[in-house]
Design an enzyme around this catalytic site. Structure first.
Site, PDB file in Angstrom:
ATOM      1  CB  CYS A 222      -0.902   0.000   1.236  1.00 43.12           C
ATOM      2  SG  CYS A 222      -1.879   1.514   1.425  1.00 43.12           S
ATOM      3  CB  SER A 383      -4.764   8.963   1.633  1.00 40.12           C
ATOM      4  OG  SER A 383      -4.813   7.723   2.305  1.00 40.12           O
TER       5      SER A 383
END
Length: 531
Positions: A222, A383
């Site tokens: 990620c 994010s």
């Protein structure tokens, strides 16, 4: 003549040509079904949405306030409700997209159950979700148009010509729920051939924009986790080419490729780049390797690797894993080189994965990129991995401190505290968060703002709130007060869940197929009539 009436006229001729055998077929009903199914294939969707996205990119180049946005959706229903809500609140879907997050596919859509964001999920799940999202968006079109057709029939029955004209105008000017999807292909799920094959499936499902990152496919992490490993530029460019060939093979000549760089947070590479001459891309990549310059073979130990970089013999630092380290502090320079290289070799948009949402930091990199590619544009991940409240309160604290403003009443390490919610600093931080997207679009070249996994968090939050109330003292009131009453008062479409699932569309079709003999679900005893 309206498009609706033109379609009816064309179909009337088709039906008439078949003679008595087609006497039961209504040209108007067939026209309605055609309009409710505007997109026949995923490639129709990919071309339509690629055209939209290209036009939006040109509009942004002319005016940075024309930036675009999206939210990540992990299920077709979530994407559908998002677009229905956008049309309800804003009247148009213009400049609003969908984002398909690899993280959410891994966490929520893998047959193996929740997986980490490391390309461990089935790659077939990616095109499957694209197809699912567009299936639900097309159903939203059919549902809304079906309601308009029923309004038209009612207005005709009442001989209300003004109403007929008004409804007819809505039908003729109907805006589809189908919007561009920016779809995450991770690091390509293998070599360039694997990337090409998956990209084809994604495009056939409807994707007009594919985002690919420069991590090693079998070491993928990620973007907001540690341990990221990048690949030399040649490897990444081969995958960009693979995606472009997939678009061209399928006839989507203006498909969009988003090249993501993880170099800012990636301190490792799996391989030393191939280089043929000083200053080529391989040489530039190797110049960032951390290590020791050596003078002779006496400095080389068993198993050491030596490469010529910067005109000298370099012994790169090699970990027990076999990976090589980059020089500390070289991340920004590597990002700039990655971005320029990607744009010069076929990418259309950039994605720079950062460790915090800071307009100034992003702008510094974009300024350097734009010195070489003036129209460089970014897709940026707003994010949920960032602590937005803490980040922006610290940014305000630091700015005030630099300006000489008294910040003695604030503890920088505890700025997340609720105690600061109603302070001047808290208000200033919230205002900066509110304007972050517009500010970054203007200053840092961000064309598209997305939140990767917001609906993952909203699903968890709303379920937590319902569970707390329903299984607690509130009982059924926990559902009624917290959910249904709010749905009714806020005009949430799915409060009529039978209608949302397609029951009314089915009733329309039953009437088309069987006439007065049709057995319909939406009769007087349907409890949905209570809403």
């Amino acid at each position: 003549m309206s498009a609706y009436h033109q379609t009816i006229k064309t179909l009337e001729q088709t039906v008439k040509a078949q003679g008595a055998a087609w006497n039961a077929i209504s040209a108007e009903y067939a026209a309605r079904m055609q309009l409710q199914n505007r997109f026949k294939t995923g490639l129709d969707i990919a071309q339509y949405t690629a055209d939209i996205m290209r036009a939006d990119m040109a509009a942004y180049d002319a005016d940075s306030s024309q930036y675009t946005q999206s939210l990540g959706c992990w299920h077709g229903f979530i994407g559908q409700q998002k677009l229905i809500a956008i049309k309800k609140h804003f009247g148009s879907t213009k400049r609003r997209y969908l984002y398909l997050s690899g993280w959410m596919i891994a966490a929520l859509r893998s047959e193996f159950g929740p997986q980490p964001d490391q390309s461990m999920h089935e790659k077939t799940a990616v095109p499957a979700l694209i197809e699912e999202l567009y299936t639900f968006l097309r159903q939203a079109d059919a549902r809304e148009l079906g309601g308009l057709f029923r309004e038209l029939d009612a207005a005709r029955a009442a001989d209300d010509q003004a109403k007929v004209a008004a409804v007819q105008s809505k039908i003729d000017n109907f805006e589809t729920h189908v919007v561009p999807i920016i779809a995450d292909i991770d690091a390509g799920f293998g070599n360039a051939e694997a990337t090409y094959l998956l990209a084809k499936k994604m495009i056939e499902a409807g994707a007009c924009a594919i985002q690919i990152e420069n991590q090693v496919s079998d070491e993928k992490q990620c973007g907001h986790q540690d341990g990221k490993v990048t690949v030399p530029h040649a490897d990444f460019l081969a995958k960009i080419n693979a995606v472009r060939y997939a678009f061209l093979e399928l006839g989507i000549e203006n498909g969009i490729i988003v090249a993501r760089t993880d170099s800012l947070g990636a301190g490792l590479t799996k391989q030393i780049a191939v280089t043929n001459e000083p200053g080529d891309l391989g040489d530039l990549y190797n110049s960032f390797l951390d290590g020791d310059y050596i003078q002779s073979a006496d400095d080389i130990q068993n198993g050491d690797v030596v490469v010529k970089a910067n005109g000298k013999l370099l012994k790169p630092k090699r970990l027990q894993s076999g990976l090589f380290q980059f020089k500390p502090g070289s991340g920004v320079d590597r990002v700039v080189l990655d971005c320029i290289t990607s744009l010069q070799h076929g990418a259309d948009l950039l994605w720079i994965e950062t460790e915090k949402p800071h307009v100034g930091q992003i702008a510094e990199m974009v300024d350097r990129i734009r010195e070489v590619v003036p129209n460089a544009k970014l897709v940026y991940n707003n994010s949920p991995s960032f602590n937005w409240t803490l980040n922006f309160r610290q940014q305000v604290f630091d700015a005030w401190q630099k300006e000489g403003k008294d910040v003695s009443s604030y503890d920088r390490s505890k700025l997340m505290s609720v105690d600061y919610d109603n302070t001047e600093l808290g208000a200033e931080a919230d205002e900066r968060i509110r304007t972050f997207q517009a500010d970054a679009a203007k200053r840092a070249g961000i064309f598209h703002h997305l939140i990767t996994l917001p609906t993952y968090h909203t699903a968890a939050l709303s379920t937590d709130n319902l569970a707390k109330e329903y299984f607690g003292e509130a009982g059924m009131l926990g559902y009624v007060k917290g959910v249904q009453r709010q749905e009714i008062r806020q005009g949430i479409a799915c409060v009529k869940h039978q209608n949302m699932s397609g029951s009314d569309i089915g009733d329309d079709h039953k009437e088309y197929f069987a006439g007065e003999a049709a057995l319909k679900a939406a009769g007087k005893d349907n409890t949905m009539n209570q809403f």
